[in-house]
Design a protein around this motif. Structure first.
Motif, short mmCIF file in Angstrom:
data_model
loop_
_atom_site.label_atom_id
_atom_site.label_comp_id
_atom_site.label_asym_id
_atom_site.label_seq_id
_atom_site.Cartn_x
_atom_site.Cartn_y
_atom_site.Cartn_z
N GLY A 187 -0.21 8.42 -5.90
CA GLY A 187 0.81 8.51 -4.86
C GLY A 187 1.99 9.38 -5.23
N THR A 188 2.46 9.26 -6.47
CA THR A 188 3.64 10.01 -6.92
C THR A 188 3.27 11.20 -7.80
N HIS A 218 -5.86 9.16 1.19
CA HIS A 218 -4.46 9.52 1.43
C HIS A 218 -3.64 8.27 1.74
N ALA A 219 -4.20 7.37 2.56
CA ALA A 219 -3.49 6.14 2.92
C ALA A 219 -3.34 5.19 1.74
N GLN A 220 -4.29 5.22 0.81
CA GLN A 220 -4.28 4.30 -0.33
C GLN A 220 -3.70 4.90 -1.60
N ALA A 221 -3.27 6.14 -1.57
CA ALA A 221 -2.85 6.87 -2.77
C ALA A 221 -1.77 6.15 -3.55
N ALA A 222 -0.87 5.47 -2.88
CA ALA A 222 0.22 4.79 -3.57
C ALA A 222 -0.29 3.68 -4.49
N GLY A 223 -1.50 3.19 -4.24
CA GLY A 223 -2.02 2.10 -5.04
C GLY A 223 -3.11 2.49 -6.00
#
Length: 106
Positions: free
Chosen positions: A68-69, A37-42
């Protein structure tokens, strides 16, 4: 390896202890779910999809998904995907994303 042999945890401990291998340390960090969840943007996932046409021809689509999106990018569609073609589609995506691609993992 599912060979039908049951090995107890104490047997594994004895083998590791005899070999001088200490157990893995306990970690108090985030769970796997919290980490993702913390790394989803990457994170970008990639997949090949295939479709059989009415004329019984198979075509392949290369799809990239930003975790992430949850944005999906169609890399391309071809009847004959090759390694070179796939790499070029990934390069094209990196160019399309521009500056945002610096935050994405490979």
């Amino acid at each position: 390896m599912k060979l039908g042999v049951t090995v107890s945890p104490s047997t594994v401990w004895q083998i590791l202890h005899a070999a001088g291998i200490d157990p893995a340390p306990r970690r108090s960090g985030p769970s796997w779910r919290q980490f993702l969840h913390a790394q989803a943007a990457g994170i970008v996932a990639v997949a090949f999809l295939h479709v059989d046409t009415v004329l019984l021809k198979r075509i392949y689509a290369l799809v990239f998904i930003e975790h992430g999106t949850r944005r999906m990018h169609i890399g391309g569609v071809t009847a004959n995907p090759t390694g070179e073609w796939t790499v070029q589609q990934a390069r094209n995506l990196a160019l399309d994303l521009g500056e945002r691609s610096r935050t994405l993992s490979s």
